[in-house]
Design an enzyme around this catalytic site. Structure first.
Site, PDB file in Angstrom:
ATOM      1  CG  ASP A 193      -1.897   1.197   1.100  1.00 42.18           C
ATOM      2  OD1 ASP A 193      -1.436   2.329   0.836  1.00 42.18           O
ATOM      3  OD2 ASP A 193      -3.116   0.995   1.247  1.00 42.18           O
ATOM      4  CG  HIS A 194       1.331   4.042  -3.348  1.00 42.43           C
ATOM      5  ND1 HIS A 194       0.145   3.521  -3.790  1.00 42.43           N
ATOM      6  CD2 HIS A 194       1.258   5.364  -3.618  1.00 42.43           C
ATOM      7  CE1 HIS A 194      -0.597   4.487  -4.293  1.00 42.43           C
ATOM      8  NE2 HIS A 194       0.048   5.619  -4.203  1.00 42.43           N
ATOM      9  CG  HIS A 255      -4.567   4.083  -0.929  1.00 42.20           C
ATOM     10  ND1 HIS A 255      -3.540   3.195  -0.847  1.00 42.20           N
ATOM     11  CD2 HIS A 255      -4.777   4.284  -2.256  1.00 42.20           C
ATOM     12  CE1 HIS A 255      -3.134   2.860  -2.066  1.00 42.20           C
ATOM     13  NE2 HIS A 255      -3.868   3.508  -2.939  1.00 42.20           N
TER      14      HIS A 255
END
Ligand code: BG6
Length: 504
Positions: A193-194, A255
Site C-alpha cells: 500500500d504505497h 489507502h
C-alpha cells in the site's frame, strides 16, 4: 541491514536482483521504473544489483532499454544522459508467458546467469505489477520452478511483492491468501500500500511518539472528530476496465484505512515489523462495522458527470469515457462516517471522502479538537476550534490553528496558524518517494510498512456489505452525480452538517 548514525537509523538494502513482472505496463512506466532509476541516481541501490523486467510483448533487451529511456525522460524530471546510461546497463528484458511453465524454467536459468554476472547469489524479489488475475498463476509457477526456495547460496532469499488490488472481494482475497500460503511463507509476501510509504504519513507516528504535546490529547476527551480527504483531479484515465469492477470505495479502501490506522492506533512497542502490524490489527478489530441503517445514513456514493474544463475543453463524464457503459453505476466518489469502539476513540466520528475529478489533488488528514469553553474569556463566546491539518500531498505540511488575542486595546480573538513545511531544507528535497521507499524496504527485508493478510480481511469485511447494499438495493443509497472538477455531491457536506460540523 540497519545503520545507526547518531539518533538516525537508516535502512540499507543488501545486494540483490529484482524481477519485474508487468515490465511493459503503465504502472511500471509511471511509478516503478522511475523509482528504480531515482534510487540509482541517488546511489541508494545496492552495490551489486540487476533488474530483469518481464512482459508479454516480444522484444529484446536493447529495444526494452530504449523504451525505458523514453519513459524515464517522460516521467522523471531529472533524467540526465549519464545516469540513464548507467541505470540501463543494469536492466535486461525477458519475454514472458505467465501461463507457461517453460517460461519460468527459462527465467530461472536467466536469473542464475544474471546472478553469476553480478555476483548476487539467489537474493531476489519478484514484483508482481501485472493485472491481479495473474497473481496466483505467477506465484504457483515461481514455486514450481524453485524460484521461491530460499536455499542454494548463503543468505539466499526470495520475496514476492504484490500490488493492489489484493482480491476484489472477501472471498477472492481469502483464496489469494490461501493459495499464496501454499507457495510462500508469510515473511516472503510483501503486500503493497504505497500510502504507508509516504513521508508525511510516517511522520504522523513520529509526531505522536516524540512530541509530548500531542499524545496526551490524542483521544476523545480532546478531539471532536477526524477527517480524511483524498481528492484527485484526474479521472479514471484509461483504467475503465479495472475501475468498472472496483469503483472508488474498493480502489481506495486500503489507502483510507492504512491512513486511519496510523492516526488512530495505539503507539506500537517497537517500530519494526510485528509492533506496527499488531497495533494496526488491534485497531482494526475495534472499528465498528456499518449496519444497514449506517450504510443508508452514513455513506455517500457519487459519479462524475461532464463539467469543468482542461486545456479549454469541457471534460467528459465517467459514463462517456472509453470502455464505460452509458448506464454504469460505478462510483468515482465515496464518503462515509465510521467509529472506533475503544477507550481512546469512543464517540469520535471519523469522516472520510475520496473522489476522482475533484478540483485539485489534495490528500489531507484533519484533527479537529473540541471547542474550548474560553476559560476566563468564556463570556466572549469563542467560536473557533483548534484544528491540526496534516497535509499529505502534494502540499506536505502541518498546520495547527490556534486561538489568539487580536492585537489592540480591545478584547477579541482571532484565529492564527502555525505552519511547518516538510521540504524546507535542502537535504529534505531529494529524499526517496513512496515507490522508492517500498523498493528499499523490500530489498532490506523490512515488512513494517507493508500490509498484512489480516488487514486485507478486515477491509474486505468492512466494505463488502456496503457495496452489496449499493448493488442490491440501490434505492436505499442512490448514486449521486457531480460535475467534473466540483467538490463532489452536496450530500458529502450534509454528512457533517447534520452533525453540526463541516469539512476542513
Ligand atoms: C492507486 C489507485 O492505488 O492510488 C488509483 O488505484 C489512485 O486509482 C492512486 O489514483 C493514487 O495514488 P497517489 O499516490 O497518486 O495519491
Amino acid at each position: 541491514m540497519e545503520h545507526k548514525v547518531g539518533f538516525c537509523i537508516e535502512t540499507i538494502p543488501g545486494d540483490c536482483g529484482a524481477v519485474l513482472f508487468g515490465g511493459t505496463g503503465d504502472l511500471a512506466a509511471r511509478k516503478i521504473l522511475p523509482a528504480f532509476f531515482n534510487l540509482y541516481r541517488t546511489k541508494l541501490l545496492p552495490r551489486k544489483f540487476y533488474l530483469a523486467a518481464c512482459g508479454r510483448t516480444a522484444m529484446d533487451t536493447a529495444a526494452y532499454r530504449a523504451s525505458v529511456k523514453e519513459k524515464l525522460k517522460r516521467f522523471c524530471g531529472n533524467a540526465g544522459e549519464a545516469d540513464l546510461a548507467g541505470f540501463l546497463e543494469l536492466v535486461s528484458y525477458v519475454k514472458a508467458d505467465y501461463d507457461s511453465p517453460g517460461f519460468f524454467t527459462a527465467l530461472a536459468a536467466e536469473l542464475d546467469r544474471l546472478d553469476a554476472g553480478t555476483g548476487v547469489f539467489k537474493r531476489r524479489f519478484f514484483y508482481l505489477a501485472t493485472p491481479p488475475a495473474s497473481f496466483l498463476q505467477i506465484a504457483r509457477r515461481l514455486k514450481a520452478a524453485g524460484l521461491l526456495d530460499e536455499t542454494g547460496a548463503p543468505g539466499a532469499w526470495a520475496r514476492i511483492l504484490i500490488e493492489k488490488p489484493y482480491g476484489y472481494n472477501l472471498a477472492s482475497a481469502i483464496e489469494l491468501d490461501k493459495e499464496l500460503a501454499l507457495n510462500a511463507g508469510e515473511e516472503q509476501v510483501y503486500r503493497i500500500d504505497h500510502y504507508l510509504m509516504k513521508e508525511t504519513i510516517q511522520n504522523i507516528l513520529t509526531l505522536r511518539s516524540v512530541n509530548n504535546i500531542f499524545e496526551g490529547t490524542w483521544n476523545g476527551r480532546f478531539i471532536d472528530n477526524v477527517q480524511i480527504t483524498v481528492f484527485e483531479d484526474l479521472g479514471v484515465e484509461g483504467r475503465a476496465d479495472y475501475f468498472n469492477t472496483m469503483g472508488t470505495a474498493r480502489d481506495m479502501l486500503s489507502h483510507i484505512f492504512q491512513m486511519a490506522a496510523i492516526v488512530a492506533m495505539e503507539l506500537p512497542a517497537s517500530f519494526r515489523d510485528m509492533g506496527v502490524k499488531e497495533a494496526k490489527a488491534r485497531l482494526f478489530s475495534s472499528v465498528r462495522k456499518l449496519s444497514e441503517e449506517d450504510i443508508v445514513k452514513n455513506t455517500v456514493r457519487g459519479q462524475y458527470g461532464p463539467g469543468g474544463k482542461k486545456a479549454g475543453a469541457e471534460l467528459a463524464g465517467y459514463r462517456q469515457g472509453a470502455g464505460v457503459t452509458p448506464d454504469s453505476d460505478t462510483e468515482t466518489f465515496f464518503a462515509m462516517k465510521f467509529y472506533i469502539d475503544n477507550e481512546r476513540w469512543r464517540g469520535v466520528p471519523f469522516y472520510v471522502r475520496v473522489g476522482k475529478r475533484m478540483p485539485g489533488k489534495k490528500t489531507r488528514i484533519v484533527i479537529e479538537y473540541k471547542k474550548s469553553d474560553g476559560g476566563v474569556f468564556g463570556f466572549a463566546g469563542l467560536d473557533y476550534t483548534n484544528v491540526l491539518h496534516m497535509n499529505i500531498q502534494p502540499e506536505e505540511s502541518l498546520i495547527l490553528s490556534l486561538n489568539t488575542k487580536h492585537p489592540g486595546p480591545k478584547l477579541c480573538f482571532t484565529r492564527r496558524d502555525i505552519k511547518l513545511n516538510y521540504r524546507q531544507h535542502t537535504e529534505e528535497y531529494d529524499v526517496p518517494g513512496d515507490y522508492e521507499r517500498l523498493l528499499l524496504d523490500a530489498m532490506a527485508g523490512d515488512q513494517t510498512l507493508f500490509v498484512s493478510s489480516g488487514d486485507m480481511n478486515f477491509m474486505w469485511n468492512f466494505i463488502t456489505p456496503i457495496v452489496e447494499l449499493w448493488r442490491n438495493r440501490p434505492e436505499l443509497a442512490p448514486l449521486l452525480f457531480y460535475p467534473s472538477l466540483s467538490a463532489g455531491p452536496k450530500e458529502a457536506g450534509l454528512l457533517l452538517k447534520k452533525d453540526g460540523r463541516a469539512w476542513h
